[in-house]
Design a protein around this motif. Structure first.
Motif, mmCIF file in Angstrom:
data_model
loop_
_atom_site.group_PDB
_atom_site.id
_atom_site.type_symbol
_atom_site.label_atom_id
_atom_site.label_comp_id
_atom_site.label_asym_id
_atom_site.label_seq_id
_atom_site.Cartn_x
_atom_site.Cartn_y
_atom_site.Cartn_z
ATOM 1 N N HIS A 221 -69.715 -27.637 34.940
ATOM 2 C CA HIS A 221 -70.538 -27.978 33.765
ATOM 3 C C HIS A 221 -71.569 -29.044 34.109
ATOM 4 O O HIS A 221 -71.393 -29.824 35.050
ATOM 5 C CB HIS A 221 -69.644 -28.478 32.621
ATOM 6 C CG HIS A 221 -68.808 -29.677 32.974
ATOM 7 N ND1 HIS A 221 -69.157 -30.958 32.613
ATOM 8 C CD2 HIS A 221 -67.657 -29.807 33.680
ATOM 9 C CE1 HIS A 221 -68.244 -31.809 33.067
ATOM 10 N NE2 HIS A 221 -67.326 -31.141 33.721
ATOM 11 N N ASP B 11 -69.050 -35.600 37.768
ATOM 12 C CA ASP B 11 -68.099 -34.812 36.963
ATOM 13 C C ASP B 11 -68.805 -33.556 36.454
ATOM 14 O O ASP B 11 -69.737 -33.655 35.644
ATOM 15 C CB ASP B 11 -67.601 -35.697 35.803
ATOM 16 C CG ASP B 11 -66.695 -34.959 34.819
ATOM 17 O OD1 ASP B 11 -66.406 -33.768 35.038
ATOM 18 O OD2 ASP B 11 -66.289 -35.594 33.819
ATOM 19 N N GLU C 16 -68.277 -28.645 28.222
ATOM 20 C CA GLU C 16 -66.949 -28.875 28.810
ATOM 21 C C GLU C 16 -66.359 -30.163 28.278
ATOM 22 O O GLU C 16 -65.161 -30.286 28.104
ATOM 23 C CB GLU C 16 -67.062 -28.926 30.343
ATOM 24 C CG GLU C 16 -65.720 -28.870 31.065
ATOM 25 C CD GLU C 16 -65.034 -30.217 31.189
ATOM 26 O OE1 GLU C 16 -63.847 -30.247 31.572
ATOM 27 O OE2 GLU C 16 -65.667 -31.253 30.908
ATOM 28 N N GLU C 17 -67.219 -31.166 28.041
ATOM 29 C CA GLU C 17 -66.697 -32.511 27.788
ATOM 30 C C GLU C 17 -66.088 -32.684 26.403
ATOM 31 O O GLU C 17 -65.162 -33.477 26.220
ATOM 32 C CB GLU C 17 -67.784 -33.562 28.025
ATOM 33 C CG GLU C 17 -68.247 -33.669 29.478
ATOM 34 C CD GLU C 17 -67.190 -34.251 30.412
ATOM 35 O OE1 GLU C 17 -66.061 -34.517 29.967
ATOM 36 O OE2 GLU C 17 -67.494 -34.417 31.600
ATOM 37 N N GLN D 209 -61.311 -37.069 40.122
ATOM 38 C CA GLN D 209 -61.260 -37.877 38.890
ATOM 39 C C GLN D 209 -59.997 -38.729 38.800
ATOM 40 O O GLN D 209 -59.654 -39.216 37.726
ATOM 41 C CB GLN D 209 -61.397 -37.017 37.629
ATOM 42 C CG GLN D 209 -62.633 -36.131 37.623
ATOM 43 C CD GLN D 209 -62.836 -35.398 36.325
ATOM 44 O OE1 GLN D 209 -62.284 -34.318 36.155
ATOM 45 N NE2 GLN D 209 -63.603 -35.946 35.415
ATOM 46 N N HIS E 264 -65.307 -40.325 34.199
ATOM 47 C CA HIS E 264 -65.674 -40.585 32.794
ATOM 48 C C HIS E 264 -66.164 -42.030 32.716
ATOM 49 O O HIS E 264 -65.770 -42.793 31.832
ATOM 50 C CB HIS E 264 -64.515 -40.325 31.821
ATOM 51 C CG HIS E 264 -64.330 -38.863 31.556
ATOM 52 N ND1 HIS E 264 -63.504 -38.367 30.568
ATOM 53 C CD2 HIS E 264 -64.899 -37.786 32.153
ATOM 54 C CE1 HIS E 264 -63.567 -37.043 30.577
ATOM 55 N NE2 HIS E 264 -64.400 -36.672 31.541
HETATM 56 MN MN MN Z 1 -65.216 -34.769 32.176
#
Ligand code: MN
Ligand code: GLV
Ligand code: MN
Length: 418
Positions: free
Chosen positions: A90, A101, A135-136, A203, A390
């Motif tokens: 994404h 990310d 996506e988030e 992540q 994030h």
């Molecule tokens: Mn994310």
């Protein structure tokens, strides 16, 4: 074993080009702290999509879009009717998101397609890049919306009607995005796909701590989301005695404290987060009458999640005091196990390329979760600095990103030969 032809595809990866493109994408929606703010279907998201499609069109790749705005970029195969190998992630970010990310999985897939072209490798199957919409889940809930709609896990009508905090619907935001970033071809949901692979930064801290370059992702932990709405009554902060208050924030704090205690495990394997709290009227001298808070709960074991989630509503009721409380589940996503053959292929590719690796379960969720029930699917992780994600300070090295792209290239080339 990985054949020589696939290793040749891996060696054609241009790590500098991949790194440069991360920097160019990060300029769109750049934040003061060095991160990115390209929330789903915003003008910045549209600009990010347009930048990617510019690179894709320069190569002559065909681009198409499905009814929820998932984008597809196709490198043709020699067997035109063969199901493609699909890879991507994404471009949308958290409000204070990082530069890698999602972006990495998209740019790595494009890099693989270009590396195949640059080295003159023809493959029977088409290779397609996908950019999943939203996506988030931070502007429009839930997370992984585009892949869920594609997979039929969420009905399209309800997804299109979902509104952001300003009252704009996904349908309206999609229409705006279509004006800013027009796409000529259209696609339907759930078209035949030979295999799905997604590259992503880890992540989390495991790969960096163990000095491993490649995470061979065996699955994704389960995820539950809840909205908890506490309703009380507004009152004057200076005059209203405690006994007369229906303070929604005081009740919410008691609930969150009790839920924190419930999820405080010795192994530190339960992930419990209250990431959003909305307080009304949000005024220093008024007792709040409404609080909405979110719960994000994750674990690798479905039974552990079931045991905790069965306690959420009773605990909230127990701590509501004079207020009312309503608990609504918004995501119930079981732990995912990836296809064993694809997991083995990723491991074999890392080994053939002499890259250190370990098996790992993803703590974050990904669009691959919705591909796994439909198609043989898997993921490839690379380390990120201190495991931070994030966050505007999210970072990764050009070398690790290139290494992950080489593994992706070898896997895609193998799969596209089948
Ligand atoms: Mn994310
Ligand atoms: C995806 O961003 C997640 O919340 O895991
Ligand atoms: Mn992501």
């Amino acid at each position: 074993m990985i054949n020589e032809h696939s290793l040749r595809a891996a060696r054609a990866i241009d790590g500098e080009r991949l790194w440069r493109r991360h920097a160019e994408m990060a300029k769109i929606g750049a934040t003061q702290g060095g991160g990115s703010n390209r929330q789903a279907l915003s003008p910045e998201d549209a600009a990010g999509r347009a930048l990617l499609l510019g690179w894709a069109r320069a190569r002559g790749y065909a681009v198409s879009i499905d009814p929820i705005g998932n984008l597809f970029v196709r490198r043709p195969g020699t067997r035109a009717d063969a199901a493609p190998v699909l890879s991507g992630s994404h471009l949308d970010t958290q409000p204070l998101g990082g530069r890698f990310d999602g972006v990495y999985g998209v740019l790595a897939a494009l890099e693989v397609m270009e590396a195949l072209d640059d080295s003159g490798i023809a493959l029977p199957r088409p290779v397609e890049l996908v950019v999943w919409t939203n996506e988030e889940g931070s502007r429009f809930a839930p997370v992984t919306m585009g892949s869920a709609a594609f997979a039929g896990a969420l009905p399209l009508e309800s997804v299109l009607a979902t509104k952001d905090a300003a009252g704009l619907s996904v349908a309206d935001a999609l229409a705006e995005t279509a004006v800013r970033c027009p796409v000529e071809g259209s696609r339907s949901f759930r078209f035949p796909v030979h295999a799905y692979l997604e590259a992503h930064i880890e992540q989390g801290p495991v790969l960096e701590a163990e000095r491993k370059t490649i995470g061979v992702v065996s699955g994704i932990q389960g995820l539950r989301w809840y909205n908890v709405e506490v309703t009380g009554e507004t009152a004057h902060a200076g005059t209203t005695p405690r006994a007369r208050r229906k303070d929604a924030l005081r009740a919410a704090i008691a609930m969150v404290t009790a839920l924190e205690a419930l999820t405080d495990d010795v192994a530190d394997a339960i992930r419990f987060t209250v990431g959003r709290v909305e307080v009304r009227p949000n005024s220093p001298n008024t007792v709040p009458d409404r609080v909405l808070f979110t719960i994000d709960l994750r674990h690798t074991d479905a039974a552990v999640l079931d045991a905790i989630t069965s306690r959420i509503d009773p605990i909230c009721q127990q701590h509501r005091g004079p207020c009312a409380v309503r608990v609504t589940e918004t995501i119930n996503s079981k732990p995912t196990a990836f296809d064993r053959r694809i997991v083995g292929l990723v491991r074999a590719a890392a080994e053939s390329l002499e890259l250190s690796h370990r098996d790992i379960v993803s703590g974050a969720t990904h669009d691959a979760k919705y591909m796994a029930p439909l198609y043989p699917s898997g993921m490839i992780f690379v380390p990120c600095e201190r495991g931070v994600s994030h966050s505007e300070i999210e970072n990764a090295t050009p070398e690790d990103l290139a290494a992950g792209a080489r593994v992706l290239a070898a896997c895609i080339a193998e799969l596209a030969l089948e």
